[in-house]
Design an enzyme around this catalytic site. Structure first.
Site, PDB file in Angstrom:
ATOM      1  N   HIS A  26       0.866  -1.173   0.000  1.00  0.00           N
ATOM      2  CA  HIS A  26       0.000   0.000   0.000  1.00  0.00           C
ATOM      3  C   HIS A  26       0.912   1.235   0.000  1.00  0.00           C
ATOM      4  O   HIS A  26       1.232   1.770   1.050  1.00  0.00           O
ATOM      5  CB  HIS A  26      -0.884  -0.032   1.262  1.00  0.00           C
ATOM      6  CG  HIS A  26      -1.961   0.991   1.273  1.00  0.00           C
ATOM      7  ND1 HIS A  26      -3.182   0.768   1.863  1.00  0.00           N
ATOM      8  CD2 HIS A  26      -2.013   2.256   0.785  1.00  0.00           C
ATOM      9  CE1 HIS A  26      -3.944   1.846   1.734  1.00  0.00           C
ATOM     10  NE2 HIS A  26      -3.244   2.756   1.095  1.00  0.00           N
TER      11      HIS A  26
ATOM     12  N   GLU B 131      -2.592  -1.651  -3.175  1.00  0.00           N
ATOM     13  CA  GLU B 131      -3.710  -0.895  -2.599  1.00  0.00           C
ATOM     14  C   GLU B 131      -3.386   0.596  -2.637  1.00  0.00           C
ATOM     15  O   GLU B 131      -2.226   0.983  -2.531  1.00  0.00           O
ATOM     16  CB  GLU B 131      -3.895  -1.219  -1.116  1.00  0.00           C
ATOM     17  CG  GLU B 131      -4.113  -2.644  -0.763  1.00  0.00           C
ATOM     18  CD  GLU B 131      -3.982  -2.874   0.747  1.00  0.00           C
ATOM     19  OE1 GLU B 131      -4.347  -3.958   1.194  1.00  0.00           O
ATOM     20  OE2 GLU B 131      -3.515  -1.968   1.466  1.00  0.00           O
TER      21      GLU B 131
ATOM     22  N   HIS C 196      -7.948  -6.275   6.987  1.00  0.00           N
ATOM     23  CA  HIS C 196      -7.714  -5.305   8.055  1.00  0.00           C
ATOM     24  C   HIS C 196      -7.933  -5.937   9.416  1.00  0.00           C
ATOM     25  O   HIS C 196      -9.021  -6.413   9.718  1.00  0.00           O
ATOM     26  CB  HIS C 196      -8.571  -4.038   7.938  1.00  0.00           C
ATOM     27  CG  HIS C 196      -7.726  -2.806   8.116  1.00  0.00           C
ATOM     28  ND1 HIS C 196      -7.254  -2.402   9.332  1.00  0.00           N
ATOM     29  CD2 HIS C 196      -7.212  -1.936   7.213  1.00  0.00           C
ATOM     30  CE1 HIS C 196      -6.505  -1.327   9.168  1.00  0.00           C
ATOM     31  NE2 HIS C 196      -6.438  -1.022   7.892  1.00  0.00           N
TER      32      HIS C 196
HETATM   33  N1  PXP Z   1      -6.670  -4.020   3.325  1.00  0.00           N
HETATM   34  C1  PXP Z   1      -6.459  -2.704   3.169  1.00  0.00           C
HETATM   35  C2  PXP Z   1      -7.268  -1.964   2.148  1.00  0.00           C
HETATM   36  C3  PXP Z   1      -5.487  -2.029   3.924  1.00  0.00           C
HETATM   37  O1  PXP Z   1      -5.306  -0.711   3.761  1.00  0.00           O
HETATM   38  C4  PXP Z   1      -4.712  -2.764   4.850  1.00  0.00           C
HETATM   39  C5  PXP Z   1      -3.635  -2.078   5.631  1.00  0.00           C
HETATM   40  O2  PXP Z   1      -2.677  -1.555   4.745  1.00  0.00           O
HETATM   41  C6  PXP Z   1      -4.967  -4.135   4.974  1.00  0.00           C
HETATM   42  C7  PXP Z   1      -5.951  -4.745   4.211  1.00  0.00           C
HETATM   43  C8  PXP Z   1      -4.192  -4.999   5.923  1.00  0.00           C
HETATM   44  O3  PXP Z   1      -4.494  -4.652   7.248  1.00  0.00           O
HETATM   45  P1  PXP Z   1      -3.617  -5.201   8.434  1.00  0.00           P
HETATM   46  O4  PXP Z   1      -2.252  -4.585   8.304  1.00  0.00           O
HETATM   47  O5  PXP Z   1      -4.349  -4.750   9.666  1.00  0.00           O
HETATM   48  O6  PXP Z   1      -3.561  -6.701   8.307  1.00  0.00           O
END
Ligand code: PXP
Length: 244
Positions: free
Chosen positions: A43, A74, A196
């Site tokens: 990301h 992302e 997330h």
């Molecule tokens: N999905 C998206 C859209 C995110 O922005 C993130 C964090 O960058 C994640 C998934 C992954 O989240 P986590 O780091 O809490 O596993």
């Protein structure tokens, strides 16, 4: 089976703390793949405090070394982001609505307000043969216009699930079941991702409830677990859950 995409942003954050390129993002991502990850996610944010835009081609070349491993990028679809993503041509792009200064993604798209914007952006990306997923809240209220917006996938934002899981996991997963049922009925061609705050405790339950989830992207908890168990054992533990 659900795809496990390892989000390597937090490894990049550690790398960026010094000038020594440690850990090297290519090497650490390669290890994740060798240990069982089905994909790599980054990301890149406008301030590049995690993954940098210059990491993208390197990681794309890495995932290209493997027949079935996917690369997912992302980010907020600014013009600059879209141009760079098209240039790299990942397997998937996940569009998030977060502003540049956001600590992390903390809400999904409002498809009512952003209909025209999303339609235009998604068309541009799909015209370049990139699969597009959009980050969504666990609420059908924000999911209008999907028939026009036409994402290939949606990614369920699982922060609320993870937060409420401790107290009442059945209640925590209920809104996600509801959104999944709505999508299945109204948009059976739109596939499902989730991400997330998923971790070794809460991952199994959501996947058992929503076996349609094709891919989870996991970063923060996986990197923390790697401190405890080591990277190989950690990826293995997640893989055991996603493979069930
Ligand atoms: N999905 C998206 C859209 C995110 O922005 C993130 C964090 O960058 C994640 C998934 C992954 O989240 P986590 O780091 O809490 O596993």
């Amino acid at each position: 089976m659900t795809f496990l995409s390892v989000n390597v942003n937090k490894f990049a954050l550690i790398r960026n703390a010094r000038d020594a390129d440690l850990p090297n993002l290519y090497n650490i991502s390669k290890k994740c793949i060798e240990y069982g990850a089905d994909g790599i996610t980054v990301h890149p944010r406008p301030d590049e405090r995690h993954a940098k835009f210059s990491d993208l081609k390197i990681l794309k070349n890495l995932t290209n070394e493997y027949e079935k491993v996917e690369f997912n990028i992302e980010g907020y679809p600014s013009d600059e982001f879209i141009e760079k993503v098209i240039d790299v041509s990942p397997d998937q792009v996940t569009l998030v609505p977060d502003p540049p200064e956001a600590l992390t993604s903390s809400f999904g798209w409002d498809c009512e307000k952003n209909k025209d914007f999303l339609m235009e952006v998604i068309k541009r990306l799909k015209d370049n043969n990139i699969r597009v997923s959009i980050f969504i809240n666990p609420s059908t209220k924000t999911l209008s216009n999907l028939e026009n917006i036409k994402p290939d996938r949606v990614e369920l934002y699982t922060y609320d699930y993870a937060k409420n899981y401790q107290n009442d996991k059945i209640l925590a997963v209920a809104p996600y079941n509801e959104v999944t049922k709505y999508l299945e009925k109204e948009f059976p061609n739109i596939e499902l991702n989730a991400g997330h705050d998923l971790n070794l405790d809460n991952l199994d339950f959501i996947l058992k409830n929503i076996p349609r989830i094709k891919e989870v992207s996991i970063g923060h908890a996986l990197v923390c677990d790697a401190i405890d168990f080591g990277l190989k054992e950690t990826v293995n533990k997640y893989k055991q859950i996603t493979q069930r």
